[in-house]
Write a protein that holds these residues in place. Structure first.
Motif, PDB file in Angstrom:
ATOM      1  N   ASP A  39       0.825  -1.351   0.126  1.00 55.16           N
ATOM      2  CA  ASP A  39       0.148  -0.098   0.109  1.00 55.16           C
ATOM      3  C   ASP A  39       0.859   1.318  -0.102  1.00 55.16           C
ATOM      4  O   ASP A  39       2.176   1.172   0.080  1.00 55.16           O
ATOM      5  N   ALA A  40       0.189   2.445   0.053  1.00 60.43           N
ATOM      6  CA  ALA A  40       0.827   3.734  -0.121  1.00 60.43           C
ATOM      7  C   ALA A  40       1.934   3.732   1.048  1.00 60.43           C
ATOM      8  O   ALA A  40       3.032   4.316   0.868  1.00 60.43           O
ATOM      9  N   ASP A  41       1.494   3.679   2.188  1.00 62.77           N
ATOM     10  CA  ASP A  41       2.229   3.812   3.349  1.00 62.77           C
ATOM     11  C   ASP A  41       3.416   2.969   3.343  1.00 62.77           C
ATOM     12  O   ASP A  41       4.542   3.330   3.877  1.00 62.77           O
ATOM     13  N   GLU A  42       3.397   1.699   2.974  1.00 64.80           N
ATOM     14  CA  GLU A  42       4.638   0.655   2.984  1.00 64.80           C
ATOM     15  C   GLU A  42       5.609   1.316   1.947  1.00 64.80           C
ATOM     16  O   GLU A  42       6.691   0.979   2.023  1.00 64.80           O
ATOM     17  N   ALA A  44       6.105   4.583   1.196  1.00 68.63           N
ATOM     18  CA  ALA A  44       6.632   5.405   1.673  1.00 68.63           C
ATOM     19  C   ALA A  44       7.634   5.043   2.671  1.00 68.63           C
ATOM     20  O   ALA A  44       8.552   5.760   2.471  1.00 68.63           O
ATOM     21  N   GLY A  45       7.414   4.175   3.392  1.00 61.94           N
ATOM     22  CA  GLY A  45       8.464   3.554   4.426  1.00 61.94           C
ATOM     23  C   GLY A  45       9.504   3.178   3.560  1.00 61.94           C
ATOM     24  O   GLY A  45      10.607   3.412   4.027  1.00 61.94           O
ATOM     25  N   CYS A  48      12.012   5.839   2.458  1.00 63.00           N
ATOM     26  CA  CYS A  48      12.893   6.388   3.606  1.00 63.00           C
ATOM     27  C   CYS A  48      13.969   5.711   4.006  1.00 63.00           C
ATOM     28  O   CYS A  48      14.768   6.083   4.763  1.00 63.00           O
ATOM     29  N   ALA A  77       9.354  11.247   7.127  1.00 63.48           N
ATOM     30  CA  ALA A  77       7.766  11.382   7.313  1.00 63.48           C
ATOM     31  C   ALA A  77       7.461  12.739   7.355  1.00 63.48           C
ATOM     32  O   ALA A  77       6.392  12.997   6.767  1.00 63.48           O
ATOM     33  N   PHE A  80       6.604  13.925   3.891  1.00 62.16           N
ATOM     34  CA  PHE A  80       5.013  13.311   3.098  1.00 62.16           C
ATOM     35  C   PHE A  80       4.073  14.035   3.883  1.00 62.16           C
ATOM     36  O   PHE A  80       2.888  14.296   3.070  1.00 62.16           O
ATOM     37  N   ARG A  81       4.369  14.469   4.904  1.00 58.73           N
ATOM     38  CA  ARG A  81       3.048  15.385   5.775  1.00 58.73           C
ATOM     39  C   ARG A  81       3.056  16.779   5.096  1.00 58.73           C
ATOM     40  O   ARG A  81       1.915  17.426   5.073  1.00 58.73           O
ATOM     41  N   TYR A 124       3.368   5.864  -6.553  1.00 60.80           N
ATOM     42  CA  TYR A 124       2.056   5.947  -6.055  1.00 60.80           C
ATOM     43  C   TYR A 124       1.943   7.510  -6.292  1.00 60.80           C
ATOM     44  O   TYR A 124       2.678   8.381  -6.486  1.00 60.80           O
TER      45      TYR A 124
END
Length: 379
Positions: A39-42, A44-45, A48, A77, A80-81, A124
């Motif tokens: 998923d998008a969070d993975e 993004a991780g 990093c 992080a 991305f915020r 993404y």
């Protein structure tokens, strides 16, 4: 010739004959219901991680058109915020170096030789996210995961680029065809087909890319290989030096003598095969392998090998072969005829089921690969 659902019912032979490096192909539901591998969070991780190659592309629109920003990872992080709600994309290359499932996906494309395979890139995109109109110098399959993305393509010959842009963007893109891809749909594009993908909503795309080394890369690599392998000896000598009327003139005598030194260098087909196997499996400078925490001796490794369920290539590893010559991550080795089939299976499937009858020499090769982090043992 068996039909492949991945190719919309075409056989691999038909695809290679009619489409590969010739024309685009849209395949609806190439992998029915495919929602991706992460998923998008993975993603993004992963972006990093220091060892991951990642990029953020942000498009800012205004009265004068689009303005593009390119940021290189690794990210934090906080990066991305601070992103807007739309018009940006995150891209991570070589996801197959980190995710075992990525290789499961890439193996579906085994009708193209692994010698040509580059990597799996995952992107993404927020709504309306894009990387602009561009073209690639290599073949690519664009497999849609979650969400929807519109692809506009063109076979235009005008490939002029926007000046001073952080990305290689086409200056005069004129779309000739367009489709909206939904989860499981796939678009194949040969080299130099202009394309522009625009996210219709938050979406992820899986790009299976194929390597296309330039002539300059091959030449440079081969010359480096020859210099290392041939290790030419001898000094320029000219005991028959004639008197020269003009000392600053580069004479035919000097040219002939120097040319003769180079003409004496020779290579054969076996040397070129050795070079190409090493060249195509050589890891990029940023690639890191993880050796086992405990470096087993040969006897201990042999014992554990008998108990293991299988051998698998480490995720970043590349293994190619020709006959009994095997090329692992830029290194060449000969495998005994009795074990060549087992090692070929490891190369083709990236996995070798055990127990397999392997002689002591082959076990020694696997031991060295294991200590280097090139292979892993599975329970």
């Amino acid at each position: 010739m068996s039909a492949l659902p991945l190719l919309g019912g075409l056989s691999a032979e038909e695809f290679l004959a009619d489409y590969w490096q010739k024309r685009p192909l849209l395949i609806r539901q190439a992998i029915p219901g495919f929602m991706g591998l992460m998923d998008a969070d993975e993603l993004a991780g992963l972006a990093c991680e220091d060892s991951a190659l990642s990029r953020l592309v942000i498009e800012k629109t205004g009265p004068e058109g689009s303005h593009w920003q390119l940021r290189q990872g690794p990210f934090g992080a906080r990066d991305f915020r601070k992103l807007p709600d739309s018009h940006w994309s995150l891209l991570v290359q070589e996801v197959n170096h980190f995710l075992p499932e990525a290789w499961d996906l890439l193996l579906r494309f085994g009708f193209i030789p692994f010698a040509r395979l580059e990597d799996l890139m995952v992107s993404y995109a927020a709504p309306q996210g894009s990387v602009g109109a561009h073209f690639d110098s290599y073949d690519v399959f664009l497999l849609q995961g979650q969400g929807r993305r519109e692809w506009r393509i063109s076979a235009q010959t005008d490939l002029a680029l926007v000046e001073d842009a952080p990305l290689k963007l086409l200056k005069n893109f004129q779309a000739e065809q367009s489709w909206v891809l939904e989860p499981g749909d796939m678009l194949y594009l040969p080299p130099r087909i202009a394309h522009h993908g625009i996210a219709q909503d938050a979406c992820m795309t899986y790009s299976i890319g194929f390597r296309a080394p330039s002539r300059a890369e091959l030449l440079g690599g081969f010359l480096d290989y020859l210099h290392e392998q041939l290790q030419p000896e001898g000094l320029y000598s000219d005991p028959d030096l004639p008197l020269q009327a003009h000392p600053a003139e580069l004479s035919s005598f000097t040219l002939d003598k120097s040319r003769a030194m180079l003409d004496a260098l020779r290579w054969d087909e076996a040397m070129f095969e050795d070079f190409l196997g090493r060249f195509l499996t050589e890891p990029r400078p940023h690639v890191v392998f993880d050796p086992p925490e405990i470096a087993l001796g040969l006897a201990a490794f042999s014992k554990i090998l008998k108990q293991a369920g299988s051998i698998e290539l480490a995720l970043p590893s590349r293994l190619l072969y020709r006959g009994q010559g095997f090329f692992m991550n830029g290194e060449a080795t000969e495998i005994s005829p009795a074990d060549a089939a087992s090692f070929s299976s490891l190369a083709n499937q990236r996995r070798l089921e055990l127990p397999a009858r392997l002689n002591r020499e082959s076990i020694g090769i696997l031991h060295a690969w294991h200590r280097a982090g090139f292979i892993v043992l599975s329970d």
